[in-house]
Design a protein around this motif. Structure first.
Motif, short mmCIF file in Angstrom:
data_model
loop_
_atom_site.label_atom_id
_atom_site.label_comp_id
_atom_site.label_asym_id
_atom_site.label_seq_id
_atom_site.Cartn_x
_atom_site.Cartn_y
_atom_site.Cartn_z
N LEU A 1 -11.65 -1.05 2.41
CA LEU A 1 -10.35 -0.50 2.05
C LEU A 1 -10.27 -0.24 0.54
O LEU A 1 -9.74 0.79 0.10
N PHE A 2 -10.80 -1.18 -0.25
CA PHE A 2 -10.77 -1.00 -1.70
C PHE A 2 -11.50 0.27 -2.12
O PHE A 2 -11.00 1.05 -2.91
N ARG B 1 1.90 2.09 -3.57
CA ARG B 1 0.92 2.71 -4.48
C ARG B 1 1.36 4.10 -4.94
O ARG B 1 1.10 4.50 -6.07
N TYR C 1 -18.24 1.63 -7.84
CA TYR C 1 -16.85 2.02 -8.12
C TYR C 1 -16.59 2.08 -9.63
O TYR C 1 -16.01 3.04 -10.14
N GLN D 1 -9.75 -2.91 -21.48
CA GLN D 1 -10.73 -3.01 -20.40
C GLN D 1 -11.61 -4.26 -20.52
O GLN D 1 -11.82 -4.97 -19.53
N ALA E 1 -14.12 -10.66 6.63
CA ALA E 1 -12.98 -10.46 5.73
C ALA E 1 -13.41 -9.70 4.48
O ALA E 1 -12.71 -8.79 4.02
N THR F 1 -3.30 -2.02 -4.87
CA THR F 1 -4.37 -2.05 -3.86
C THR F 1 -4.79 -3.50 -3.63
O THR F 1 -4.88 -3.96 -2.49
N LYS G 1 -2.02 1.44 -9.80
CA LYS G 1 -2.39 1.59 -8.38
C LYS G 1 -3.41 0.52 -7.95
O LYS G 1 -3.31 -0.03 -6.85
N THR G 2 -4.38 0.24 -8.81
CA THR G 2 -5.40 -0.75 -8.43
C THR G 2 -4.77 -2.13 -8.24
O THR G 2 -5.14 -2.86 -7.32
N PHE H 1 -9.49 3.39 -0.90
CA PHE H 1 -8.32 3.60 -1.77
C PHE H 1 -8.77 4.14 -3.13
O PHE H 1 -8.09 4.96 -3.73
N TYR I 1 -5.73 -11.29 8.39
CA TYR I 1 -6.92 -11.53 9.22
C TYR I 1 -7.07 -13.02 9.52
O TYR I 1 -7.29 -13.41 10.67
N PHE J 1 -3.67 -8.60 3.26
CA PHE J 1 -4.48 -8.13 4.40
C PHE J 1 -5.50 -9.19 4.80
O PHE J 1 -5.68 -9.47 6.00
N ILE J 2 -6.16 -9.79 3.83
CA ILE J 2 -7.14 -10.84 4.11
C ILE J 2 -6.44 -12.05 4.74
O ILE J 2 -6.94 -12.66 5.68
N ALA K 1 -12.08 -5.94 3.44
CA ALA K 1 -11.36 -5.76 2.18
C ALA K 1 -12.10 -4.77 1.27
O ALA K 1 -11.48 -3.89 0.65
N TRP L 1 0.82 -1.22 0.00
CA TRP L 1 0.00 0.00 0.00
C TRP L 1 0.86 1.27 0.00
O TRP L 1 0.49 2.25 -0.65
N GLN M 1 -8.67 7.59 -7.17
CA GLN M 1 -8.63 7.27 -8.60
C GLN M 1 -9.85 7.77 -9.38
O GLN M 1 -10.03 7.42 -10.53
N PHE N 1 -16.20 -15.09 6.85
CA PHE N 1 -16.05 -14.68 5.44
C PHE N 1 -16.62 -13.28 5.25
O PHE N 1 -16.02 -12.44 4.56
N LEU O 1 -11.57 -15.90 -1.01
CA LEU O 1 -11.38 -14.50 -1.35
C LEU O 1 -10.05 -14.25 -2.05
O LEU O 1 -9.98 -13.52 -3.03
N LEU P 1 -4.58 -6.08 -0.53
CA LEU P 1 -5.81 -6.68 0.02
C LEU P 1 -5.64 -8.18 0.24
O LEU P 1 -6.13 -8.73 1.22
N HIS Q 1 -0.60 5.90 -12.13
CA HIS Q 1 -1.98 5.61 -11.68
C HIS Q 1 -2.57 4.36 -12.34
O HIS Q 1 -3.50 3.78 -11.81
#
Lengths: 252, 252
Positions: free
Chosen positions: B28-29, A34, B238, A112, B21, A46, A42-43, B32, A57, A53-54, B25, A31, B36, B18, A95, A50, A39
């Motif tokens: 935060l997403f 980032r 988003y 995309q 978590a 992120t 960045k995702t 963040f 936890y 981070f998950i 997540a 993080w 953007q 679940f 996840l 995550l 730019h």
């Protein structure tokens, strides 16, 4: 119950704590990173953060569950009757495994529509793989339920491995020359680290997995595999994002 | 009390974990993601993250309450006498359901007066819907109190569904072509995921809902519905915010 030695209990305990520290540090690193990439990437960072981070936890929960399942007094380990919750790993993977594949797709910065379609296909297959593994993992024993769901779960697994080398492989060939090697490394790291999971899943059919040694090998092995697939893999994603930001800047 | 099997207890337990978590997540997403999108859409993402943050708090409480209500020892589940607090869900919805509708309105970037009036009408109706459902949910049994408040609660529910397709539908038609499909998807996702809640509310009048299977279906079902209505819906918000920022930038 299982004959777990005090040394084995401590080894697993410390491996879980190592996992907590590693995932916390990795999350913060990604993080913070980032702000050092353009730019467009960045995702990807992120999502990379995550994933760890998950995992943080869940390792926190796994560590607590391990401490509740056993009691150590005067060097002897006894079970408390509270079961160690193995399913946290499945909740985590449900996840993180789709997100792992998505971070690889995101850092490639494809068109995309291709990003969306590849994320849905690979992410969906990954979620299906974990959901199919769950009933086998929580089933009472080394029985046909475990075997059937294990085999079913291998189908999306093999589809993902195939896709990573066929359609994603072609997309990698179109990446800038300076990062192609790194992206291939990230892809290979996913596949290599993932092979540990089905081996552990099917191993009880071949060898007895109830002793203390087996439990220690499984839990420490899972921890190493998770760290490789999430934190080490994430470092490669970070390196790709930095390199691609430099290449883009040089072009402009 | 209820005959909950160890597998059912674990399934619900793991589903709640679940949820924790996922909502952490997602929060935060979305936060963040604020960096953007253009400044017009930052508030929408702030609110999107608040919805999942509030859900995170409540799933944390629900998870703890579930663990206190049951005890598992050697594969047998017994109730402890401490009641599982079903009302946390209503406290959660009282905050998150109005905010969900407001995030959809905010990301559309309507005229200020229209934003305020639509937020008050739809948000107010949503709060009323939850407030009316509460006395029925906490009433002693499957009785006339539950039925009367359930029916009263359906009135604002139907008003919201009607508004989402009539007046909000017209506002969607005025949105830039490139995002209209995504906004319709977000609107439909709200309606589809919401239908699970009245079904569960009224189901006890039709079938017995006291067994372990019913409890597991309800709790896992609520968790899936909440994740869809908050985290998946938030991802669409988003995507709309990113797309609209790009459209605005291309115009300028």
């Amino acid at each position: 119950m299982e004959a777990l030695s005090a040394g084995q209990f401590s080894l697993v305990y410390n491996a879980f704590s190592f996992g907590i520290a590693t995932f916390a540090a990795a999350t913060l690193f990604f993080w913070f990173g980032r702000s050092q990439v353009s730019h467009h990437y960045k995702t990807a960072l992120t999502v990379t953060g995550l994933v760890t981070f998950i995992a943080l936890y869940h390792y926190w929960r796994i560590f607590a569950s391990w401490g509740e399942a056993y009691e150590v007094a005067n060097g002897v380990v006894v079970t408390t009757g509270v079961e160690f919750n193995r399913a946290y790993r499945y909740v985590d993977w449900l996840l993180t495994v789709p997100l792992l594949l998505i971070e690889l797709i995101l850092v490639m910065r494809l068109a995309q529509s291709e990003t969306v379609s590849k994320s849905l296909k690979l992410g969906g297959a990954a979620a299906l793989m974990i959901l199919l593994g769950y009933p086998g993992e929580v089933s009472a024993g080394i029985d046909s339920t475990r075997m059937i769901f294990g085999v079913l779960s291998m189908l999306p697994f093999l589809y993902i491995v195939y896709s990573l080398y066929s359609s994603l492989g072609e997309a990698i060939d179109r990446q800038p020359e300076g990062v192609r090697g790194l992206i291939r490394l990230a892809r290979n790291l996913v596949v290599v680290s993932w092979f540990f999971y089905p081996i552990v899943y099917f191993a009880p059919f071949v060898v007895s997995m109830s002793g203390g040694t087996s439990i220690a090998v499984i839990e420490v092995g899972y921890t190493i595999a998770d760290i490789t697939a999430k934190a080490v893999f994430g470092l490669v994603i970070y390196a790709i994002a930095v390199r691609k930001s430099e290449i883009d800047a040089a072009k402009a």
